[in-house]
Structures are given as structure tokens and as C-alpha cells.
Design a protein around this motif. Structure first.
Motif, mmCIF file in Angstrom:
data_model
loop_
_atom_site.group_PDB
_atom_site.id
_atom_site.type_symbol
_atom_site.label_atom_id
_atom_site.label_comp_id
_atom_site.label_asym_id
_atom_site.label_seq_id
_atom_site.Cartn_x
_atom_site.Cartn_y
_atom_site.Cartn_z
ATOM 1 N N GLN A 26 77.120 20.805 -41.274
ATOM 2 C CA GLN A 26 76.434 22.031 -41.213
ATOM 3 C C GLN A 26 77.212 23.236 -40.917
ATOM 4 O O GLN A 26 76.915 24.282 -41.701
ATOM 5 N N ILE A 27 78.331 23.193 -40.450
ATOM 6 C CA ILE A 27 79.291 24.487 -40.311
ATOM 7 C C ILE A 27 79.713 24.878 -41.629
ATOM 8 O O ILE A 27 79.596 26.030 -42.008
ATOM 9 N N HIS A 28 80.213 24.082 -42.539
ATOM 10 C CA HIS A 28 80.398 24.242 -43.829
ATOM 11 C C HIS A 28 79.350 25.022 -44.558
ATOM 12 O O HIS A 28 79.594 25.845 -45.615
ATOM 13 N N THR A 29 78.149 24.443 -44.460
ATOM 14 C CA THR A 29 77.139 24.607 -44.989
ATOM 15 C C THR A 29 76.584 26.360 -44.836
ATOM 16 O O THR A 29 76.370 27.223 -45.571
ATOM 17 N N ILE A 30 76.842 26.499 -43.556
ATOM 18 C CA ILE A 30 76.327 27.865 -43.108
ATOM 19 C C ILE A 30 77.304 28.969 -43.628
ATOM 20 O O ILE A 30 76.974 30.104 -43.998
ATOM 21 N N ILE A 31 78.820 28.830 -43.420
ATOM 22 C CA ILE A 31 79.659 29.493 -43.808
ATOM 23 C C ILE A 31 79.765 29.616 -45.335
ATOM 24 O O ILE A 31 80.120 30.735 -45.953
ATOM 25 N N LEU A 158 85.852 41.325 -33.863
ATOM 26 C CA LEU A 158 84.737 42.317 -33.622
ATOM 27 C C LEU A 158 83.612 41.962 -32.654
ATOM 28 O O LEU A 158 83.124 42.470 -32.044
ATOM 29 N N PHE A 159 83.280 40.494 -32.854
ATOM 30 C CA PHE A 159 82.014 39.997 -32.020
ATOM 31 C C PHE A 159 82.064 38.351 -32.389
ATOM 32 O O PHE A 159 82.864 37.946 -33.054
ATOM 33 N N GLY A 160 81.406 37.815 -31.284
ATOM 34 C CA GLY A 160 81.363 36.532 -31.451
ATOM 35 C C GLY A 160 79.766 35.965 -31.774
ATOM 36 O O GLY A 160 78.954 36.950 -31.705
ATOM 37 N N MET A 161 79.605 34.859 -31.961
ATOM 38 C CA MET A 161 78.113 34.394 -32.090
ATOM 39 C C MET A 161 77.981 32.846 -31.792
ATOM 40 O O MET A 161 78.823 31.997 -32.026
ATOM 41 N N ALA A 162 77.285 32.904 -30.867
ATOM 42 C CA ALA A 162 76.879 31.376 -30.434
ATOM 43 C C ALA A 162 75.509 30.878 -31.400
ATOM 44 O O ALA A 162 74.484 31.522 -31.627
ATOM 45 N N VAL A 163 75.812 29.446 -31.536
ATOM 46 C CA VAL A 163 74.970 28.825 -32.653
ATOM 47 C C VAL A 163 74.592 27.407 -32.246
ATOM 48 O O VAL A 163 75.327 26.877 -31.713
ATOM 49 N N GLY A 164 73.297 27.138 -32.076
ATOM 50 C CA GLY A 164 73.137 25.844 -31.710
ATOM 51 C C GLY A 164 71.538 25.484 -31.883
ATOM 52 O O GLY A 164 70.775 26.118 -32.327
ATOM 53 N N TYR A 165 71.149 24.293 -31.083
ATOM 54 C CA TYR A 165 70.057 23.872 -31.313
ATOM 55 C C TYR A 165 69.173 24.656 -30.004
ATOM 56 O O TYR A 165 69.266 24.269 -28.813
ATOM 57 N N PRO A 166 68.224 25.197 -30.104
ATOM 58 C CA PRO A 166 67.583 26.058 -29.186
ATOM 59 C C PRO A 166 67.060 25.028 -28.046
ATOM 60 O O PRO A 166 66.337 24.150 -28.130
ATOM 61 N N ASP A 167 67.120 25.629 -26.853
ATOM 62 C CA ASP A 167 66.684 25.097 -25.613
ATOM 63 C C ASP A 167 65.782 25.856 -24.955
ATOM 64 O O ASP A 167 65.555 25.903 -23.612
ATOM 65 N N GLU A 168 65.040 26.992 -25.692
ATOM 66 C CA GLU A 168 64.104 27.605 -24.979
ATOM 67 C C GLU A 168 63.472 28.556 -26.338
ATOM 68 O O GLU A 168 63.900 28.477 -27.464
ATOM 69 N N ASN A 169 62.429 29.161 -25.855
ATOM 70 C CA ASN A 169 61.442 29.818 -26.917
ATOM 71 C C ASN A 169 61.062 31.038 -26.353
ATOM 72 O O ASN A 169 59.962 31.311 -26.080
ATOM 73 N N PRO A 170 62.213 31.994 -26.354
ATOM 74 C CA PRO A 170 61.751 33.428 -25.856
ATOM 75 C C PRO A 170 60.667 34.257 -26.662
ATOM 76 O O PRO A 170 60.769 33.958 -28.039
ATOM 77 N N ASP A 171 60.169 35.030 -26.229
ATOM 78 C CA ASP A 171 59.290 36.052 -26.678
ATOM 79 C C ASP A 171 59.949 36.827 -27.971
ATOM 80 O O ASP A 171 61.189 37.300 -27.725
ATOM 81 N N LYS A 172 59.350 37.078 -28.859
ATOM 82 C CA LYS A 172 59.967 38.030 -30.084
ATOM 83 C C LYS A 172 60.022 39.607 -29.167
ATOM 84 O O LYS A 172 58.857 40.000 -28.987
ATOM 85 N N LYS A 173 61.148 39.982 -29.407
ATOM 86 C CA LYS A 173 61.165 41.482 -28.828
ATOM 87 C C LYS A 173 60.975 42.513 -29.920
ATOM 88 O O LYS A 173 61.497 42.611 -30.832
ATOM 89 N N PRO A 174 60.130 43.489 -29.353
ATOM 90 C CA PRO A 174 59.766 44.496 -30.313
ATOM 91 C C PRO A 174 60.966 45.144 -30.743
ATOM 92 O O PRO A 174 61.903 45.283 -30.131
ATOM 93 N N ARG A 175 60.754 45.921 -31.884
ATOM 94 C CA ARG A 175 61.771 46.920 -32.564
ATOM 95 C C ARG A 175 61.116 48.325 -32.773
ATOM 96 O O ARG A 175 60.100 48.483 -32.898
ATOM 97 N N LEU A 176 62.003 49.056 -32.728
ATOM 98 C CA LEU A 176 61.598 50.702 -33.332
ATOM 99 C C LEU A 176 60.594 50.693 -34.433
ATOM 100 O O LEU A 176 60.804 49.939 -35.479
#
Length: 249
Positions: A26-31, A158-176
Motif C-alpha cells: 500500500q505504501i509503495h502504491t501511494i508513493i 516541512l510537514f507530516g501526514m498521518a494516513v490510515g483506516y478512518p475510525d470516524e466520519n467527520p462532517d465536511k468543512k466548508p471552504r471559501l
């Protein structure tokens, strides 16, 4: 809309993951998909570091202060990297390259390249049913992150990124609104018309905050931005980057 547009349009940050690791495949497919991002002049001025050592994850979590830096399917750190290019040259050529490598222009190139790869990572991961969350708070102590990852000169985390199988389903946050972020032919300096759109967006966001399932509050985008920029943070980043021999000229 097609599947790709639907996928991108339904993005939301995931901060709670199931206790299930990503496989090497999975990791190699993503990268593999991520590195097909556009790159300035083919320089590919980035490096992605996958964190599999739980001790290293714990140290990065201490810097970030966020639990999901340690609790996820896989954690990536995205680095702007001009070291790889520098190392292609002889010692004499490196002296000739130094002014360019240390310029603001090349720092921007490496930062943009890294961001493009990271966004491809998000799209690839979400297309596989995974969730993602950018982690800018690694810059809370950028020097410590640098030391933990043993980064050479001309490389900046510059930054990190957490990736995984979601254990929540948050509401979609509005954008400008589109009309605020997309202008035609020139910058729209009609402050009143722009502010009317932002005021309407503020009301939409206020409703979102008041009605969302978790962490309900009363707030607007404008209020958040004023609070954020009234307090200068991470001011050590400027000196750190210059000490890494980047963005000096």
C-alpha cells in the motif's frame, strides 16, 4: 461529476484511525502515484520519510502534541530536498551551484514540489479508502524534527501526514466561495464585494460549527484568522532554514 472530482470534493481531515497498519505494498502504491506529481524542471526536490519506528513516532508526537501522529496506519514526513541535487556535483561544481541552491527561488521550487507530491499522496490514499491528515505542527520545534530524522544540509522537514483506516466520519468543512479565491485577469481589489462573500461564508461556517457532531462552538473564519495572525508563532523557522543553507539569498 466524475469519480476523481467526487473524491477530491469530499476530502475531510481524519484524526482518528483504526489500529491497523498499512502494508508495504500500500505504501509503495501511494508513493508510486505521488511521485508522478508535476515537478519544476524535473528536479524532484523532495524526500518523503516513512516512520515505522514507534520510538521515532513518539518523539514526533511530542513535538506536534497530537495523538494521531503516533496512532495511525502510517506516518509520512515530507521534506524539501536540494541536497540530492547538490550531491550530483563535484566539489568545484558545488561552489558554482551554491548561490543558486541557497536562493529563495530554489527554496520555493523545493517547497512547491514537496506540496504537489503531498497532495498526490492524499488523493492516492483516499482513493484506496484511507483517511489522511496534514501535520504542520511538526514545525513547533523544527530543529528537533531535523535532528530526530538526521537530515543533512539543504533538507528541511516541512510537514507530516498521518494516513490510515478512518475510525470516524467527520462532517465536511466548508471552504471559501469560488469568487473569493478565483479571480479573472487581475486581482479583485473590490474589498466590499469580496467582504460580502466572506461575511456570507462566515455565517455558513458559524452554522457548521454550531451543528457539527463533535466540538461544537461559535466561531467564524474571519475571527479565526485575526486570532491566528495576531500571535506570531514558529519564528525560529527562519533562522533554522538559513542555517540549513537554504533561502539565504
Amino acid at each position: 461529476m466524475n469519480d476523481t472530482i467526487n473524491l477530491i470534493s469530499n476530502h475531510r481531515s481524519i484524526r482518528k484511525f483504526k489500529n491497523k497498519k498499512l502494508t508495504t505494498e500500500q505504501i509503495h502504491t501511494i508513493i508510486g502515484a505521488s511521485k508522478q506529481a508535476s515537478t519544476s524542471s524535473y528536479v524532484m526536490a523532495y524526500t518523503v520519510i516513512g516512520i515505522t519506528d514507534e520510538t521515532v513516532k513518539a518523539k514526533l508526537k511530542e513535538v506536534s502534541g497530537q495523538e494521531y501522529v503516533a496512532e495511525n496506519g502510517h506516518f509520512f514526513v515530507f521534506c524539501a530536498d536540494l541536497n540530492r541535487i547538490y550531491q550530483q556535483a563535484s566539489a568545484i561544481e558545488q561552489e558554482e551551484m551554491q548561490e543558486s541552491i541557497e536562493s529563495t527561488e530554489q527554496f520555493l521550487v523545493s517547497t512547491v514540489d514537496t506540496a504537489l507530491v503531498a497532495q498526490n499522496t492524499v488523493i492516492a490514499a483516499e482513493s484506496m479508502g484511507l483517511g489522511t491528515c496534514f501535520i504542520g505542527s511538526l514545525r513547533n520545534n523544527i530543529k528537533r524534527v531535523n535532528d530526530i530524522l538526521e537530515l543533512p544540509e539543504h533538507v528541511v522537514p516541512l510537514f507530516g501526514m498521518a494516513v490510515g483506516y478512518p475510525d470516524e466520519n467527520p462532517d465536511k468543512k466548508p471552504r471559501l466561495p469560488i469568487e473569493v479565491v478565483y479571480h479573472e485577469n487581475k486581482y479583485n481589489k473590490d474589498h466590499q464585494s469580496q467582504q460580502e462573500l466572506i461575511d456570507s461564508f462566515n455565517e455558513e461556517l458559524k452554522m457548521y460549527y454550531q451543528t457539527r457532531a463533535n466540538n461544537a462552538r461559535t466561531d467564524t473564519w474571519s475571527e479565526q484568522m485575526v486570532r491566528k495572525y495576531k500571535k506570531a508563532i514558529r519564528m525560529d523557522v527562519t533562522t533554522f532554514i538559513k542555517n540549513k543553507k537554504l533561502n539565504k539569498r
